[in-house]
Write an enzyme that holds these catalytic residues in place. Sequence first.
Site, PDB file in Angstrom:
ATOM      1  N   GLU A  28       0.969  -1.248  -0.059  1.00 25.63           N
ATOM      2  CA  GLU A  28       0.045   0.085  -0.091  1.00 25.63           C
ATOM      3  C   GLU A  28       1.009   1.213   0.120  1.00 25.63           C
ATOM      4  OE1 GLU A  28      -2.503   0.416   3.382  1.00 25.63           O
ATOM      5  OE2 GLU A  28      -3.458   2.039   2.598  1.00 25.63           O
ATOM      6  N   ARG A 253       5.923 -13.296   9.055  1.00 25.82           N
ATOM      7  CA  ARG A 253       6.505 -12.075   8.645  1.00 25.82           C
ATOM      8  C   ARG A 253       7.712 -12.009   9.258  1.00 25.82           C
ATOM      9  NH1 ARG A 253       2.959  -8.203   9.117  1.00 25.82           N
ATOM     10  NH2 ARG A 253       4.315  -6.524   9.647  1.00 25.82           N
ATOM     11  N   LYS A 263       4.629   0.555   8.720  1.00 30.38           N
ATOM     12  CA  LYS A 263       4.933   1.894   8.039  1.00 30.38           C
ATOM     13  C   LYS A 263       4.279   2.920   8.976  1.00 30.38           C
ATOM     14  CE  LYS A 263       3.854  -0.046   3.765  1.00 30.38           C
ATOM     15  NZ  LYS A 263       2.523  -0.359   3.669  1.00 30.38           N
TER      16      LYS A 263
HETATM   17  P1  ATP Z   1       3.085  -2.056   7.411  1.00 31.56           P
HETATM   18  O1  ATP Z   1       2.184  -2.422   8.705  1.00 31.56           O
HETATM   19  O2  ATP Z   1       4.321  -1.984   7.539  1.00 31.56           O
HETATM   20  O3  ATP Z   1       2.386  -1.027   6.569  1.00 31.56           O
HETATM   21  P2  ATP Z   1       1.766  -3.967   5.746  1.00 31.56           P
HETATM   22  O4  ATP Z   1       1.597  -5.378   5.746  1.00 31.56           O
HETATM   23  O5  ATP Z   1       0.492  -3.272   6.065  1.00 31.56           O
HETATM   24  O6  ATP Z   1       2.804  -3.541   6.516  1.00 31.56           O
HETATM   25  P3  ATP Z   1       1.812  -3.621   2.984  1.00 31.56           P
HETATM   26  O7  ATP Z   1       2.222  -2.163   2.303  1.00 31.56           O
HETATM   27  O8  ATP Z   1       0.366  -3.891   2.698  1.00 31.56           O
HETATM   28  O9  ATP Z   1       2.213  -3.142   4.309  1.00 31.56           O
HETATM   29  O10 ATP Z   1       2.663  -4.806   2.660  1.00 31.56           O
HETATM   30  C1  ATP Z   1       2.959  -5.087   1.278  1.00 31.56           C
HETATM   31  C2  ATP Z   1       3.345  -6.869   1.464  1.00 31.56           C
HETATM   32  O11 ATP Z   1       4.559  -6.882   2.238  1.00 31.56           O
HETATM   33  C3  ATP Z   1       2.295  -7.728   2.134  1.00 31.56           C
HETATM   34  O12 ATP Z   1       2.156  -8.896   1.190  1.00 31.56           O
HETATM   35  C4  ATP Z   1       2.657  -7.848   3.522  1.00 31.56           C
HETATM   36  O13 ATP Z   1       2.337  -9.114   3.841  1.00 31.56           O
HETATM   37  C5  ATP Z   1       4.252  -8.080   3.173  1.00 31.56           C
HETATM   38  N1  ATP Z   1       4.936  -7.598   4.451  1.00 31.56           N
HETATM   39  C6  ATP Z   1       4.811  -6.404   5.342  1.00 31.56           C
HETATM   40  N2  ATP Z   1       5.493  -6.288   6.526  1.00 31.56           N
HETATM   41  C7  ATP Z   1       6.472  -7.519   6.407  1.00 31.56           C
HETATM   42  C8  ATP Z   1       7.081  -8.332   7.480  1.00 31.56           C
HETATM   43  N3  ATP Z   1       7.362  -7.551   8.484  1.00 31.56           N
HETATM   44  N4  ATP Z   1       7.590  -9.367   6.849  1.00 31.56           N
HETATM   45  C9  ATP Z   1       7.544  -9.976   5.607  1.00 31.56           C
HETATM   46  N5  ATP Z   1       6.516  -9.653   4.903  1.00 31.56           N
HETATM   47  C10 ATP Z   1       5.855  -8.192   5.264  1.00 31.56           C
HETATM   48 MG    MG Z   2      -0.984  -1.898   5.465  1.00 32.36          MG
END
Ligand code: ATP
Ligand code: MG
Length: 537
Positions: A28, A253, A263
């Site tokens: 995102e 993760r 983020k």
């Molecule tokens: P954040 O909370 O940091 O915004 P998110 O999962 O909401 O993380 P996204 O932009 O939706 O952020 O993530 C894109 C991809 O990265 C998703 O498929 C998510 O599963 C993966 N991802 C995010 N954080 C991790 C992590 N700590 N380890 C492995 N994969 C991750």
């Molecule tokens: Mg997210």
Amino acid sequence: MANFIEEIIEKDLAEGKVSEIITRFPPEPNGYLHIGHAKAICLNYYGTAVKYNGKCNLRFDDTNPVKEDDEFVRSIIGDVEWLGWKGDVYYASDYFDVMYETAVKLIKKGKAYVDDITPEQMRAMRGTLTEPGVESANRNRPIEESLALFEDMRAGKIADGALVLRAKIDMASPNINMRDPIIYRVLKATHHRQGDKWCIYPMYDFAHPIEDAVEGITHSICTLEFEDHRPLYDWVLTEGEFENPPHQYEFARLNLERTIMSKRYLKKLVDEGFVDGWDDPRMPTIAGLRRRGYTPTAVREFCERIGVAKANSEVEYAQLESCIRDELNITADRVMAVLNPLELVITNLPDDYSETLEIENNPQDESKGTRQVPFSKRVYIERDDFAVVPPPKYKRMTVGANIRLKGAYIVNCTGYDEENGEVVRVYATLIEGTKSGQDNSAVKAKGVIHWVDAQTAGDVTVNLYESLLLPYDGVHEDFSERLNPNSRVKLNSKVEKSLIGVQPLKAFQFMRQGYFCRDPKTGEFNQIVSLKDSYKK
Ligand code: ATP
Ligand code: MG
């Protein structure tokens, strides 16, 4: 040994279920990517698409107009490409029409209805793990009525939050995600790509499977939190009647010791000025690691070493550091820099003495060649390489001791000047016949220290780094109360002449100190990693 994702893919290929593997990395665009995302990119791209000769789409999951920004889109593309990804870029928002049509299809099938439920009512009626939810009075609203209301929602006739579209699944499902989840909401916000075309936006659980289906994704790999959402993922694809539906698989993760990996919280650090921006070298963002001097190969190596598993765990920060350290140990030239300078005067050299020494760039690798290092009567040594009262077994400079200046001569320390209780200058005499490489004297040195010629030294600022967060003390949960005041220490340092004006991000080993490179924005030197594991407990 194959990880569980590889086992699934190899089985699907062997059984002819799929012919080409297509994965995606779906961030995102609401912030910069962090090291956790690197794990997801490496798994989807190198571990899957590249390994099985398929492809991996970079898809922006830009279905929430409120938090998204083009700056984030640009940074994400840059970071993903830096990691070596190649492929096509897609935007979920380009599929808003398909999503809208799918929603209409669900209403027509009696599988979705418009409700006027508030978020509070939604929470109250959702039930618990042990109690079923309560059905809304609108659940059996006639199809025609829902269609008309959904059209009003789309046409901008409905205020934000006044109506929602809900999937009609099962309020008694043991899986709370299946209790008639909201799939569309009214939100009068300008979208970074679609402008004001839409005032209804799909919810993640509804949008994501459709995005995967539109792109022909075969293996939709996400993190474990989404395991309980998989039945809804499958429901949307079945009821939406998508052919060759993709399948979702979940992996653990990355959690990194003492590292903020969200983020949302990283954005807080930036917005509240705790750091100098998303690419501050202390940040666990890919942009921060890049600016710090990490290489894509080291980040990939880290993702390889931690592997892919189905159970969550926490990885030691030292594991990330050892990946870059191992690489730089081979690739980085050795140079001399004095981080906390103290002047050393060699009293038996004439005032205008100057000599050029030839010093190896890497004593373990002759092919790295040599460089010219000036030497004269005055040099700088490290403040803590001199002691008035040496501790036991001290191998550095102290009055009376013979010490080798690395690559130069053995000197005998004869005295020092003090001002206000602080040592400001050290004196020594050079011992003839002890030049490095040509020393056939019987003189023994207690130790070897690095130094920098005072006349030709470059003045630089060096940044030493520690973890942004202090260890959890059992009390301060919130990261803003755990910020490490020493996460960055700035030093006025001296570097040897060959380092003046070197290109940014080219890594060097400052002998006995660690690996450093110049910051592309400030020109200062950043510590990439210490020579030894600094995070060891
Ligand atoms: P954040 O909370 O940091 O915004 P998110 O999962 O909401 O993380 P996204 O932009 O939706 O952020 O993530 C894109 C991809 O990265 C998703 O498929 C998510 O599963 C993966 N991802 C995010 N954080 C991790 C992590 N700590 N380890 C492995 N994969 C991750
Ligand atoms: Mg997210």
